[in-house]
Write an enzyme that holds these catalytic residues in place. Structure first.
Site, PDB file in Angstrom:
ATOM      1  N   ASP A  62       1.255  -1.212  -0.163  1.00 42.30           N
ATOM      2  CA  ASP A  62       0.088   0.050   0.205  1.00 42.30           C
ATOM      3  C   ASP A  62       1.296   1.176  -0.101  1.00 42.30           C
ATOM      4  O   ASP A  62       0.033   2.231  -0.826  1.00 42.30           O
ATOM      5  CB  ASP A  62      -0.653  -0.313   1.195  1.00 42.30           C
ATOM      6  CG  ASP A  62      -2.321  -0.740   1.208  1.00 42.30           C
ATOM      7  OD1 ASP A  62      -2.671  -1.456   1.551  1.00 42.30           O
ATOM      8  OD2 ASP A  62      -2.955  -0.674  -0.007  1.00 42.30           O
ATOM      9  N   ILE A 100       1.319   2.516  -3.351  1.00 40.78           N
ATOM     10  CA  ILE A 100       0.317   2.406  -4.126  1.00 40.78           C
ATOM     11  C   ILE A 100      -0.430   3.582  -3.850  1.00 40.78           C
ATOM     12  O   ILE A 100      -0.901   3.992  -2.688  1.00 40.78           O
ATOM     13  CB  ILE A 100      -1.077   1.480  -3.910  1.00 40.78           C
ATOM     14  CG1 ILE A 100      -0.298   0.196  -4.513  1.00 40.78           C
ATOM     15  CG2 ILE A 100      -2.135   1.545  -5.448  1.00 40.78           C
ATOM     16  CD1 ILE A 100      -0.984  -1.232  -4.139  1.00 40.78           C
ATOM     17  N   GLU A 149      -6.801   0.748   0.844  1.00 37.88           N
ATOM     18  CA  GLU A 149      -6.567   2.293   0.946  1.00 37.88           C
ATOM     19  C   GLU A 149      -6.528   3.295   0.471  1.00 37.88           C
ATOM     20  O   GLU A 149      -5.698   3.305  -1.379  1.00 37.88           O
ATOM     21  CB  GLU A 149      -4.753   2.627   1.721  1.00 37.88           C
ATOM     22  CG  GLU A 149      -4.499   3.585   2.443  1.00 37.88           C
ATOM     23  CD  GLU A 149      -3.251   3.419   2.356  1.00 37.88           C
ATOM     24  OE1 GLU A 149      -1.998   2.454   3.281  1.00 37.88           O
ATOM     25  OE2 GLU A 149      -1.966   3.829   1.615  1.00 37.88           O
ATOM     26  N   ASP A 151      -6.005   7.395  -1.412  1.00 34.20           N
ATOM     27  CA  ASP A 151      -5.316   8.109  -0.554  1.00 34.20           C
ATOM     28  C   ASP A 151      -5.874   9.221  -1.176  1.00 34.20           C
ATOM     29  O   ASP A 151      -5.567  10.160  -0.297  1.00 34.20           O
ATOM     30  CB  ASP A 151      -3.528   7.608  -1.533  1.00 34.20           C
ATOM     31  CG  ASP A 151      -2.955   6.917  -1.118  1.00 34.20           C
ATOM     32  OD1 ASP A 151      -2.969   5.941  -2.202  1.00 34.20           O
ATOM     33  OD2 ASP A 151      -3.066   6.397   0.158  1.00 34.20           O
ATOM     34  N   HIS A 165     -14.889   8.047 -18.450  1.00 33.58           N
ATOM     35  CA  HIS A 165     -15.537   8.723 -19.381  1.00 33.58           C
ATOM     36  C   HIS A 165     -14.241   9.375 -20.210  1.00 33.58           C
ATOM     37  O   HIS A 165     -13.985  10.406 -19.468  1.00 33.58           O
ATOM     38  CB  HIS A 165     -16.535   9.395 -19.760  1.00 33.58           C
ATOM     39  CG  HIS A 165     -17.854   8.603 -18.515  1.00 33.58           C
ATOM     40  ND1 HIS A 165     -18.640   6.951 -19.191  1.00 33.58           N
ATOM     41  CD2 HIS A 165     -18.259   8.478 -17.567  1.00 33.58           C
ATOM     42  CE1 HIS A 165     -19.646   6.874 -18.497  1.00 33.58           C
ATOM     43  NE2 HIS A 165     -19.142   7.478 -17.656  1.00 33.58           N
ATOM     44  N   CYS A 171     -13.507   5.559 -23.314  1.00 31.81           N
ATOM     45  CA  CYS A 171     -14.565   5.515 -24.621  1.00 31.81           C
ATOM     46  C   CYS A 171     -12.423   6.148 -25.374  1.00 31.81           C
ATOM     47  O   CYS A 171     -12.372   7.198 -24.998  1.00 31.81           O
ATOM     48  CB  CYS A 171     -15.862   6.002 -24.836  1.00 31.81           C
ATOM     49  SG  CYS A 171     -16.538   5.645 -23.807  1.00 31.81           S
ATOM     50  N   SER A 230     -15.744   2.377 -25.419  1.00 29.30           N
ATOM     51  CA  SER A 230     -15.006   0.727 -24.301  1.00 29.30           C
ATOM     52  C   SER A 230     -16.747   0.648 -23.975  1.00 29.30           C
ATOM     53  O   SER A 230     -17.948   1.184 -23.589  1.00 29.30           O
ATOM     54  CB  SER A 230     -14.153   1.317 -23.786  1.00 29.30           C
ATOM     55  OG  SER A 230     -13.362   1.501 -24.079  1.00 29.30           O
ATOM     56  N   SER A 240     -19.845  -2.430 -21.248  1.00 24.94           N
ATOM     57  CA  SER A 240     -19.265  -2.408 -20.118  1.00 24.94           C
ATOM     58  C   SER A 240     -19.898  -3.716 -20.206  1.00 24.94           C
ATOM     59  O   SER A 240     -20.689  -4.118 -21.535  1.00 24.94           O
ATOM     60  CB  SER A 240     -20.413  -1.909 -19.539  1.00 24.94           C
ATOM     61  OG  SER A 240     -21.431  -0.901 -20.073  1.00 24.94           O
TER      62      SER A 240
END
Lengths: 522, 396
Positions: free
Chosen positions: B76, B79, B115, B117, B161, B203, B229, B231
């Site tokens: 973590d 990241i 976690e 951030d 998006h 997309c 793209s 879903s």
């Protein structure tokens, strides 16, 4: 007419002046590294030259002249000579003193041509005996390649400098070792945090006691005090309970012990790292040193290398992260019924010996093998020899100068290209101070003053980092030109139409008037 | 425009000549796994940029990638997770404190050790660019910074998006592909990455990596310019789509990867072909110096440590010195302060000073740090009314 300059002034961004010319000059920087080395001739090398002044020479001559009949004193003769020599002359940072002794002297053991001590001195044994007629210059010319080799080991060689610049100028690595060295040691940073952690996965069986404060004070602190000109260090320690290794060790019946082989070591660190904390307040790189005491069911635990041989230190390290040592305690309590938990006092000398070696590696004190015929005194309790510190300082200074130069030139380039970034006064002052510090650092390097050069290079790098990473330098407003037109045209075009039409009208009226005037004149 | 093709070569001449060795691949072929990748640590920046309940799938995308990356070893502390909206505690969530990524609620990717951030309104274009370039204010804590160095491999995953050349943040602002390319160039100038893998699931995602010009970048996108793209995984109980197609198949691919697997990047490029994804995923490797066939998936998604055996130790023969007396004795001088030593309550309330007293407090701090500090505060209260009372209240 009034509006246009007013609009221009209010929409321009404030940009303080930057010394762009000087920055461009820095981009073509040439740095000359000079070291100071002195060669002293002892008596018996050359009868005439050996009588030069200097009390250190006298001491050495005395040692040489002593009657060496007893064999047992021979082995430590060079150590004694080294000790007495450097109590007299404190050579400045970055210099190397070479004492040349005759070929037949017994000061150095057999087969050893060069001895490098703890400080900045080396003792060099002369090669083939020289005829008496040679003078100073010829002797020097004869010995120069060997003295150069000694100085390369003690100060810097061009592979070291290349390695220091390895992130700026990505040259192909000369050797596997230099690539590993450049990847292993931390980059130059103004501060480091060192964390010592004791991992006790089995508190029910072992009650561990380690005097970490005393150990740090006795063993680690001298090294860090010596390294104080390079960086600030802050040390923490912690004890973690129920922290297991992520890998299951295998039981080896031939050794009656559990083993971890070298391939599985890579997976040990990640599960543990999640539980190690770090100081939230600083952004300095962290070095972690972990001491793992295996639980009673998996004791003793040995680490095997790639050839399936047990490792003497029982420890391993990961580049730019730290090290882990496995400390077996099963021999401290007998096989009989000892009441659990067993009180165990950890032998900090052994532990700190390993951690100190790992710390040296992490900080970039290279331990490349010395050339044949060299005898290098191990650093012992001090943690770091003076010439090793010099080596580190040379490479750090060069690295700092290179990093600061690239930072400041790329910042200048960036600010030049993106006209929309606001340049505040404090950034301009940081940039100017970086340029000044860099010029001073380069001047000191040429003069051979390593200590001052390092200081200036540290100031340069701090100022350049502060300027580059200033939060106000964010270019958010990406305005391509077509978007600028798209914003201004709907505003100005309707206004411009009547203005243009009236201008055309005025112009055509003026022309008509001129025509009338002309026709009147005719 | 930011395209500049000058490379400044910094020539530093030392006393000895630098000789440039031309051998490139030989060294790396001979060396073991240690030297193949040239990185020593891994970072991941995972960003979900959309708000509102119906964009549940973007949060689920990001959290699923977060889980995979953690499973493969990145901790973590390395990241940076940015989620623009809180789906787990959204009042429209029929199962609070959960975010599912498979329909029929098979897999909860929120769990109890996530976690985050940057959350909610902190996820802005400005903060994202600040994280990438490192230009954060000094008060930012360590967990919100990208503290990478020149030997870090970074994985950047964006979802939300997007359109042709931009990505929408928080439904109110956009980041353009030029800004992103400039940010990466600034990272390169400061050597904040060794290699960078950029994955985008929006997309027209391929438009976002068109403008990159810094070395050592590899990019993957879920769809080409002009395509959307789509879903996946509509869930009837929760009422929204739970995942996007590209990320769904990417995660299926990552399920087979474990920390010591040797799958390379060429297989990652084959994830989600047009038959499964409906859009055409794209990738860009021309800026990447190594051959993608020799790049391991775990070079970016996992955190495989390089390890060396410690061969040398230092012989410490001197016994441990006791800590110097100065430190020990200061420890004993620590006074205990009691609540009753304060001014009496009546004095505080009525702010009437009955007598003059001098408080002397000695605070000593002994840390395991290398420096010890001694602070001594001496305050004198006189007959002046208001301010000294407040001073006393602040001391104790």
């Amino acid at each position: 007419m009034v509006g246009v300059p007013l609009w221009w002034r209010t929409t321009e961004t404030y940009r303080a002046w930057l010394p762009v010319n000087q920055i461009n000059e820095l981009a073509e920087l040439q740095v000359c590294l000079c070291y100071r080395s002195m060669a002293h001739w002892t008596r018996y090398v050359h009868p005439v030259l050996g009588y030069q002044a200097g009390c250190h020479l006298r001491i050495l001559n005395e040692i040489l002249a002593r009657d060496h009949s007893g064999d047992d004193t021979l082995s430590v003769l060079h150590v004694e000579a080294d000790l007495s020599l450097h109590t007299l002359s404190a050579s400045p940072c970055g210099s190397v003193v070479v004492y040349v002794i005759p070929e037949t002297s017994v000061l150095l053991p057999q087969g050893v041509d060069v001895y490098i001590g703890h400080r900045r001195t080396a003792v060099l044994r002369m090669g083939a005996p020289m005829s008496v007629g040679k003078n100073h210059k010829q002797l020097l010319a004869h010995l120069e390649p060997r003295i150069t080799q000694v100085v390369q080991v003690m100060s810097f060689s061009h592979t070291d400098i290349t390695a220091a610049l390895s992130d700026r100028v990505r040259l192909s690595p000369g050797s596997k070792e230099s690539l590993a060295d450049s990847m292993r040691s931390f980059k130059s940073s103004p501060g480091y945090e060192i964390t010592f952690s004791l991992l006790n996965p089995d508190p029910k069986s072992h009650r561990l006691d380690w005097d970490i404060e005393g150990a740090v004070h006795s063993y680690i602190q001298p090294l860090l005090t010596k390294l104080a000109p390079l960086a600030n260090f802050s040390i923490d320690s912690q004890i973690l309970y129920y922290a297991m290794l992520g890998v299951n060790p295998r039981f080896d019946s031939s050794l009656e012990a559990y083993t971890l082989n070298a391939d599985s070591l890579a997976h040990v660190i990640n599960p543990v790292e999640a539980r190690l904390g770090s100081n939230a307040a600083s952004s300095n790189p962290v070095l972690n040193f972990l001491l793992y005491v295996p639980d009673a069911h998996h004791s003793p635990l040995y680490i095997h290398d790639h050839q399936k041989q047990p490792v003497a230190s029982n420890a391993f390290h990961s580049p730019r992260w730290g090290g882990i040592m496995v400390y077996n305690v099963n021999d401290l309590y007998g096989r009989g019924e000892t009441p659990l938990p067993v009180n165990i006092n950890i032998n900090m000398e052994k532990v700190m010996g390993v951690f100190l070696a790992q710390l040296r590696l992490m900080l970039g004190v290279q331990s490349s093998p010395a050339p044949p015929g060299f005898l290098v005194e191990p650093c012992g309790g001090a943690g770091l020899a003076d010439w090793e510190l010099d080596r580190l300082m040379w490479s750090r200074t060069v690295e700092n100068v290179a990093t600061a130069t690239t930072t400041i030139t790329s910042l200048a380039q960036l600010l030049d290209q993106i006209g929309n970034i606001v340049i505040n006064d404090n950034i301009a002052s940081q940039v100017s101070s970086t340029v000044t510090s860099l010029q001073l650092a380069v001047a000191e390097l040429e003069a051979g003053n390593l200590g001052f050069a390092l200081q200036y290079s540290k100031e340069a790098i701090l100022a350049s980092e502060r300027a580059f990473f200033d939060p106000s330098l964010l270019h958010l407003l990406y305005f391509p030109d077509d978007q600028k037109f798209a914003i201004y045209i709907p505003l100005f075009l309707p206004m411009c139409v009547p203005i243009l039409l009236s201008l055309i009208k005025i112009a055509s009226e003026a022309r008509q008037r001129r025509k009338l005037k002309q026709s009147k004149k005719d | 425009m930011a395209r500049h093709c000058t490379v400044k070569i910094f020539v530093l001449l030392s006393l000895f000549n630098l000789s440039f060795l031309v051998s490139t691949n030989n060294i790396e072929d001979k060396a073991g796994q240690f030297f193949n990748s040239g990185h020593t640590n891994n970072w991941a920046v995972l960003v979900c940029t959309s708000r509102f309940w119906f964009n549940y799938r973007h949060v689920a995308n990001t959290l699923s990638v977060y889980r995979s990356v953690k499973r493969l070893g990145i901790p973590d502390s390395r990241i940076v997770l940015m989620l623009a909206d809180d789906m787990a505690c959204n009042h429209r969530n029929p199962k609070p404190a959960t975010v599912f990524s498979h329909k029929n609620m098979e897999l909860n990717v929120y769990g109890d050790d996530v976690e985050v951030d940057y959350r909610g309104y902190e996820v802005t274009v400005e903060n994202f660019l600040r994280v990438l370039t490192g230009r954060l204010p000094a008060s930012t804590p360590r967990s919100k910074r990208l503290l990478s160095d020149d030997r870090s491999n970074i994985l950047i995953y964006l979802t939300g998006h997007g359109g042709n050349g931009f990505l929408k943040f928080q439904d109110s602002e956009e980041i353009s592909n030029v800004e992103l390319a400039d940010a990466f160039e600034q990272m390169w100038q400061k050597r904040r990455y060794n290699e960078l893998l950029f994955i985008i699931d929006t997309c027209q995602g391929a438009s976002m990596y068109e403008r990159f010009y810094s070395p050592n970048l590899m990019a993957l996108a879920s769809s080409q310019v002009g395509e959307d793209s789509l879903s996946h995984q509509p869930d009837l109980a929760i009422g929204v789509h739970l995942m996007d197609r590209y990320t769904f198949y990417l995660l299926e691919f990552l399920e087979d990867i474990h920390p010591s697997s040797t799958t390379n990047m060429n297989q990652l490029f084959k994830v989600c072909p047009k038959s499964q994804c409906v859009s055409t995923p794209g990738h860009r490797t021309d800026l990447f110096l190594r051959d993608p066939g020799r790049v391991l998936i775990t070079d970016f998604f996992g955190s495989v440590r390089k390890v060396e055996i410690t061969m040398e130790t230092i012989n410490l023969s001197s016994p441990m010195e006791p800590l110097p007396e100065r430190i020990l004795s200061e420890d004993r001088q620590r006074e205990t302060q009691y609540y009753v030593d304060q001014l009496p309550v009546s004095v505080i309330i009525h702010q009437v000073n009955t007598h003059t007293h001098t408080h002397t407090h000695t605070h000593t701090h002994t840390h395991t740090h290398t420096h010890t500090h001694t602070h001594t505060h001496t305050h004198t209260c006189t007959h002046t009314p208001l301010p000294p009372m407040f001073w006393n209240m602040f001391i104790l």
